[in-house]
Design a protein around this motif. Structure first.
Motif, mmCIF file in Angstrom:
data_model
loop_
_atom_site.group_PDB
_atom_site.id
_atom_site.type_symbol
_atom_site.label_atom_id
_atom_site.label_comp_id
_atom_site.label_asym_id
_atom_site.label_seq_id
_atom_site.Cartn_x
_atom_site.Cartn_y
_atom_site.Cartn_z
ATOM 1 N N CYS A 73 1.075 -1.116 0.033
ATOM 2 C CA CYS A 73 -0.001 -0.080 -0.349
ATOM 3 C C CYS A 73 0.857 1.482 -0.020
ATOM 4 C CB CYS A 73 -0.986 -0.083 1.037
ATOM 5 S SG CYS A 73 -1.266 1.747 1.399
ATOM 6 N N ARG A 74 0.776 2.059 -0.996
ATOM 7 C CA ARG A 74 1.627 2.943 -1.130
ATOM 8 C C ARG A 74 1.178 4.234 -0.093
ATOM 9 N NH1 ARG A 74 5.008 3.806 -5.716
ATOM 10 N NH2 ARG A 74 5.472 1.883 -6.390
ATOM 11 N N SER A 75 -0.088 4.288 0.296
ATOM 12 C CA SER A 75 -0.894 6.024 0.587
ATOM 13 C C SER A 75 0.178 5.357 2.454
ATOM 14 C CB SER A 75 -2.019 5.828 0.610
ATOM 15 O OG SER A 75 -2.622 5.551 -0.444
ATOM 16 N N CYS A 76 -0.093 4.393 2.384
ATOM 17 C CA CYS A 76 0.234 4.126 3.914
ATOM 18 C C CYS A 76 2.051 4.366 4.389
ATOM 19 C CB CYS A 76 0.595 2.216 4.149
ATOM 20 S SG CYS A 76 -1.139 1.341 3.975
ATOM 21 N N LEU A 77 2.614 3.974 3.288
ATOM 22 C CA LEU A 77 3.684 4.867 3.054
ATOM 23 C C LEU A 77 3.478 6.267 3.493
ATOM 24 C CD1 LEU A 77 5.800 3.446 0.534
ATOM 25 C CD2 LEU A 77 5.790 3.438 3.090
ATOM 26 N N ILE A 78 2.695 7.384 3.718
ATOM 27 C CA ILE A 78 2.614 8.703 4.029
ATOM 28 C C ILE A 78 2.137 8.780 5.092
ATOM 29 C CG2 ILE A 78 1.549 10.874 2.975
ATOM 30 C CD1 ILE A 78 0.835 9.770 0.841
ATOM 31 N N GLU A 79 1.422 8.244 5.568
ATOM 32 C CA GLU A 79 1.061 7.950 7.188
ATOM 33 C C GLU A 79 1.862 7.257 8.407
ATOM 34 O OE1 GLU A 79 -3.139 6.595 8.105
ATOM 35 O OE2 GLU A 79 -1.615 4.084 7.537
ATOM 36 N N HIS A 80 2.585 6.615 7.280
ATOM 37 C CA HIS A 80 3.450 6.052 8.614
ATOM 38 C C HIS A 80 4.128 6.834 9.383
ATOM 39 C CE1 HIS A 80 4.880 1.473 9.755
ATOM 40 N NE2 HIS A 80 5.776 2.044 10.024
ATOM 41 N N PRO A 81 5.359 7.760 8.630
ATOM 42 C CA PRO A 81 5.586 8.750 9.505
ATOM 43 C C PRO A 81 4.872 9.195 10.562
ATOM 44 C CG PRO A 81 6.052 8.790 7.601
ATOM 45 C CD PRO A 81 5.612 8.418 7.292
ATOM 46 N N VAL A 82 3.811 9.868 10.483
ATOM 47 C CA VAL A 82 2.434 10.531 11.527
ATOM 48 C C VAL A 82 2.572 9.268 12.299
ATOM 49 C CG1 VAL A 82 0.855 11.582 11.804
ATOM 50 C CG2 VAL A 82 2.338 12.154 9.418
ATOM 51 N N LEU A 83 1.766 7.726 12.384
ATOM 52 C CA LEU A 83 1.583 7.828 13.252
ATOM 53 C C LEU A 83 3.457 7.108 14.538
ATOM 54 C CD1 LEU A 83 -0.510 5.209 11.097
ATOM 55 C CD2 LEU A 83 -0.919 6.589 12.905
ATOM 56 N N ASP A 84 4.001 6.717 13.573
ATOM 57 C CA ASP A 84 4.723 6.154 14.276
ATOM 58 C C ASP A 84 5.072 7.399 14.869
ATOM 59 O OD1 ASP A 84 7.047 4.459 14.263
ATOM 60 O OD2 ASP A 84 8.344 5.851 13.280
ATOM 61 N N ALA A 85 5.299 8.622 14.628
ATOM 62 C CA ALA A 85 5.886 9.923 16.271
ATOM 63 C C ALA A 85 5.002 9.803 17.069
ATOM 64 C CB ALA A 85 6.071 11.184 15.094
ATOM 65 N N TYR A 86 3.721 9.717 16.532
ATOM 66 C CA TYR A 86 2.802 9.858 17.232
ATOM 67 C C TYR A 86 2.663 8.732 18.670
ATOM 68 C CZ TYR A 86 0.158 14.386 16.071
ATOM 69 O OH TYR A 86 -0.086 15.273 15.008
ATOM 70 N N VAL A 87 3.136 7.165 18.239
ATOM 71 C CA VAL A 87 3.566 6.606 19.222
ATOM 72 C C VAL A 87 4.159 6.727 19.953
ATOM 73 C CG1 VAL A 87 4.203 4.049 19.128
ATOM 74 C CG2 VAL A 87 2.163 5.200 17.785
ATOM 75 N N LYS A 88 5.528 7.366 19.493
ATOM 76 C CA LYS A 88 6.616 7.671 19.717
ATOM 77 C C LYS A 88 6.602 8.656 21.282
ATOM 78 C CE LYS A 88 10.526 6.151 17.171
ATOM 79 N NZ LYS A 88 10.064 5.989 15.560
ATOM 80 N N ARG A 89 6.032 9.407 20.828
ATOM 81 C CA ARG A 89 5.426 10.664 22.053
ATOM 82 C C ARG A 89 4.905 10.113 22.569
ATOM 83 N NH1 ARG A 89 3.728 15.417 19.107
ATOM 84 N NH2 ARG A 89 4.909 14.705 16.493
ATOM 85 N N GLY A 90 3.795 9.137 22.740
ATOM 86 C CA GLY A 90 3.193 8.427 24.154
ATOM 87 C C GLY A 90 1.449 8.351 23.424
ATOM 88 N N GLN A 91 1.391 9.069 22.476
ATOM 89 C CA GLN A 91 -0.073 9.873 23.406
ATOM 90 C C GLN A 91 -1.020 9.173 22.182
ATOM 91 O OE1 GLN A 91 1.310 13.804 20.753
ATOM 92 N NE2 GLN A 91 -0.230 14.377 21.940
#
Lengths: 175, 147
Positions: A73-91
């Motif tokens: 899924c190509r569009s998944c690559l667009i959102e992946h860094p966003v999801l990753d960042a929010y998880v890393k911040r514990g949100q």
């Protein structure tokens, strides 16, 4: 006489309001049939721990974002860094639904792009996807602590959607 | 000669008709079941490429849904049960013929309302015009005009 003048004007404004309200709406985005309903009962296995069972009961107790993704899924690559960042911040608690994918391909995709998922449900043939009313990837569901679907996003999650739509509902759904 | 040529072309026409292509080769139990399947997938809308029905769509999800419908048919589920199954998951959107109830009533009766109210409007207008024009038509050309 006044009526004759006024009626076409009124009709014009009624039509204008109707058409105006339609502008900016995306008709290709369907309302989820699951909204305000519990997520479907399922029992599947985990992507990262082959054979290990996971079911809808196991996900209760804490609100989370259920994210449908796949290595193809190509569009998944667009959102992946966003999801990753929010998880890393514990949100964010992020649960994955790996959709119509090969296990090997999915695992190397995660290794390459990072793996922010608390759990990943494996759905190799898309059968579980039908129960969730998924039309493709990526799609995401905001699920509250009681397992009720509060919101659905079709397409990639942007920081804006995260701040405006997802996080407030996750906070709300914690109680 | 011409007949022969046409006869040769027919297999190609069948082969290249898109509707046939989109349907995956499925092992139906009998002709009746195949017919049920064909009718059903023609009446259900593809949830991704939304202006196609399930029969014509090549989207992955349409393929999955066709397979699901086929399997449910094999399991002996009725058409209504299968349609309910899909509506439960994808909403009434999947129906090309929405149910005649609830918020769909406006959709069904809207055209009728427009015709009825439009008709009333036209009738009123015509009657009023006739009433207005009668005195004018009846009025003879003034006789005292100095030609």
């Amino acid at each position: 006489m006044i009526m004759r003048l006024f009626l076409p004007l009124a009709l014009f404004f009624a039509l204008a309001v109707l058409l105006w309200s339609g502008l900016g709406k995306d008709p290709s985005i369907l309302p989820s049939a699951l909204l305000d309903k519990p997520i479907p009962q399922f029992s599947s296995t985990k992507l990262r721990q082959p054979g290990e069972p996971i079911d809808s009961q196991a996900l209760l107790g804490e609100p989370y974002l259920l994210n449908v993704f796949a290595s193809w899924c190509r569009s998944c690559l667009i959102e992946h860094p966003v999801l990753d960042a929010y998880v890393k911040r514990g949100q964010l608690k992020l649960v994955g639904l790996n959709y119509r994918d090969e296990r090997e391909a999915a695992l190397s995709w995660l290794q390459f792009h990072g793996d922010p998922y608390a759990e990943i449900i494996w759905d190799p043939d898309g059968r579980l996807g039908i129960d969730f009313g998924i039309t493709g990837a990526p799609e995401s569901f905001v699920v509250d602590a009681q397992g009720i679907v509060r919101y659905k996003i079709v397409g990639p999650v942007s920081p804006e959607i995260m701040e405006k739509e997802i996080l407030p509902r996750l906070r709300e759904g914690a109680g | 000669m011409r007949k022969l040529l046409i006869a040769c072309l027919i297999p190609f026409m069948v082969l290249f008709s898109t509707a046939l292509w989109a349907i995956d080769p499925l092992p139906f139990a009998d002709g009746e079941q195949e017919e049920r399947f064909r009718v059903l997938v023609a009446e259900l809308r593809c949830v991704q490429c939304q202006n196609q029905n399930l029969a014509d769509s090549d989207a992955l999800i349409a393929k999955d849904l066709r397979k699901e419908i086929f399997e449910q048919m094999q399991a002996g589920r009725s058409d209504d049960e299968i349609v309910d199954f899909l509506v439960e998951r994808y909403g009434e959107f999947v129906l090309y013929r929405p149910a005649f109830s609830g918020k769909n009533l406006l959709l069904w009766l809207g055209p009728l309302l427009i015709v009825v109210f439009g008709g009333i409007g036209v009738a009123v207008h015509l009657r009023r015009r006739a009433a207005n024009s009668q005195p004018a038509a009846a009025a003879p050309i003034a006789e005292d005009i100095d030609w």
